[in-house]
Design a protein around this motif. Structure first.
Motif: not given
Length: 234
Positions: A154-164
């Protein structure tokens, strides 16, 4: 390499010398037997590099001392065998990608790529994530053979706006290289506004003047930018 030659002549007319064509790797050492016959040994003087010269072609010439001088030639073909002396190298130190939140499983993110100058199994590369933090391991997956990164959770903008995430390329001999992948999550309008009445005055006097505060209402929307802009009406 041991080299011996036969010359039926004797004295000065017999074999006198060996000559090896010029090269940067091998030298020739000449020796004499008790019967004065001569032989030569070829030794490695400088290291070989298969990635620069996978094959070497040399000529060894045996020369007598007669007049006219006569010679014999042998071709020496050398195949340089590979050892695992080169680590994989990524073609980028940083990859950038973007994905919509709520993207379904299997959605393509990006492809990382590394190369290895070695040959055969020494040049075969496998890809993996390394030092993953938090829940990233449940959100993205990488194909160990192709380096393709896709969505697995699950990709959720409200939880994490970016990943590295850090990716690693490893050859069959254990040599590695690493790179980074920055993934930006794009917002979609998947959250409705939430109304919260902070305070409410009841009853209201019939002679209350215009502009009297009746209630304080707070409205929030977890989405961003235009998706989070709110208008209120009665």
């Amino acid at each position: 390499l041991f080299v011996s030659n036969e010359d039926p002549d004797v004295g000065l007319n017999a074999l006198q010398n060996y000559v090896l064509t010029h090269n940067d790797n091998f030298i020739l050492k000449q020796h004499a037997n008790p019967d004065d016959s001569k032989y030569a040994e070829m030794f490695l003087q400088n290291p070989l590099d298969r990635e620069e010269h996978p094959r070497l072609s040399l000529k060894l010439i045996a020369v007598d001392g007669g007049d006219p001088q006569r010679s014999g030639t042998v071709n020496i073909e050398i195949t340089v065998l590979d050892v695992n002396d080169n680590a994989p190298v990524f073609n980028q130190s940083l990859y950038r990608a973007a994905v919509m939140e709520n993207a379904p499983k299997g959605t393509y993110i990006t492809t990382v790529n590394a190369s290895d100058a070695d040959s055969g199994t020494n040049g075969q590369i496998t890809y993996s994530f390394s030092k993953l933090k938090g829940s990233i391991a449940d959100i993205f997956i990488i194909d160990e053979k192709t380096g393709i990164i896709t969505v697995s959770g699950q990709v959720d903008y409200e939880k994490d706006k970016k990943y590295e995430v850090r990716v690693e390329a490893k050859d069959q001999g254990g040599l590695t290289d690493s790179s980074k992948v920055g993934i930006e999550v794009l917002d979609i309008n998947d959250n409705a506004p939430v109304i919260n009445v902070m305070s409410f005055s009841s009853p209201v006097s019939e002679d209350a003047p215009p502009g009297t505060t009746v209630a304080v209402i707070n409205v929030k929307d977890a989405d961003s930018e235009r998706n989070g802009q709110i208008t209120c009406s009665i």
